[in-house]
Design a protein around this motif. Sequence first.
Motif, PDB file in Angstrom:
ATOM      1  N   THR A  10       0.806  -1.209   0.000  1.00 51.48           N
ATOM      2  CA  THR A  10       0.000   0.000   0.000  1.00 51.48           C
ATOM      3  C   THR A  10       0.844   1.266   0.000  1.00 51.48           C
ATOM      4  O   THR A  10       0.357   2.329   0.309  1.00 51.48           O
ATOM      5  CB  THR A  10      -0.951   0.024   1.208  1.00 51.48           C
ATOM      6  N   ASP A  55       0.749   1.795   6.592  1.00 44.33           N
ATOM      7  CA  ASP A  55      -0.398   2.416   7.249  1.00 44.33           C
ATOM      8  C   ASP A  55       0.035   3.272   8.443  1.00 44.33           C
ATOM      9  O   ASP A  55      -0.783   3.649   9.270  1.00 44.33           O
ATOM     10  CB  ASP A  55      -1.414   1.364   7.688  1.00 44.33           C
ATOM     11  N   SER A  77       1.974   6.765   3.378  1.00 45.30           N
ATOM     12  CA  SER A  77       2.014   5.749   2.325  1.00 45.30           C
ATOM     13  C   SER A  77       2.217   6.341   0.933  1.00 45.30           C
ATOM     14  O   SER A  77       2.371   5.604  -0.039  1.00 45.30           O
ATOM     15  CB  SER A  77       0.730   4.914   2.347  1.00 45.30           C
ATOM     16  N   GLY A 102       1.927   1.936  13.069  1.00 43.69           N
ATOM     17  CA  GLY A 102       1.518   1.008  12.016  1.00 43.69           C
ATOM     18  C   GLY A 102       2.721   0.326  11.408  1.00 43.69           C
ATOM     19  O   GLY A 102       3.808   0.294  12.005  1.00 43.69           O
ATOM     20  N   HIS A 165      -5.495   7.144   6.766  1.00 45.88           N
ATOM     21  CA  HIS A 165      -6.555   6.416   6.062  1.00 45.88           C
ATOM     22  C   HIS A 165      -7.763   6.215   6.968  1.00 45.88           C
ATOM     23  O   HIS A 165      -8.390   5.157   6.976  1.00 45.88           O
ATOM     24  CB  HIS A 165      -6.039   5.065   5.547  1.00 45.88           C
TER      25      HIS A 165
END
Length: 238
Positions: A10, A55, A77, A102, A165
Amino acid sequence: MQSPIPSTITNYLIDSLPRQDRVSFLADCETIDLVFGEVITEPCGRILHVFFPLDCFISLIANLSESEQLEVAMVGSEGMYGMPLILGLDKSPLRAMVQGAGQALRMPAAVFCHHLEQSPAIEALLKRYLFVLMHQLTRVAACTHFHQVEARLARWLLMTQDRAHSDQLHLTHEFLAMMLGVRRAGITLAAMALQARGLIHYHRGDITVVNRAGLIEASCGCYVADRELYTRLLEEPA
């Protein structure tokens, strides 16, 4: 802490690489867990690894003293940490601190430099990202001087939301004051104003972005300018 590399990557920079370069690059990466508040590098500290957040997100902080600190860039990201290596330097001019916990992909600095030498595609992509990051740094300097705290807070919340996110953010007034280089009272007034306009909900460090479109309108033009430059240089065909 290390864990297997996720099957779905990601990080946009790595996703953007040609397949052969991407496979080779990922073979030399490991996935690690980054903890909130963890300091990756101190100012003038040696860069031992590069990080590609998945993340999580990392603050780059100009540190004049313990009481004089200002966030000048944020990496999530969409980007990477360790850009001085592209210039042939292995020292960080800024403190790099994990702002959002993360996972990230990590690669030893020496291995990263080898990939830069071997792959024109990687070098070209990361040079474009370096320009975007330089623009963000200079924009923050002007933004801090000319724009009101409320607009700057709106911009900062949008940047954090993009990298987290999530609409749910946990950010204390003390932390926000340090990141924006203002007094805690200024953050309190700005947050109250954004909440009164129905753009966010704030309670004891928990912030929910309620109206993103309205928050973009309330922010200074720096947020949209940053996004437009990133799209033009990194998302549109070269």
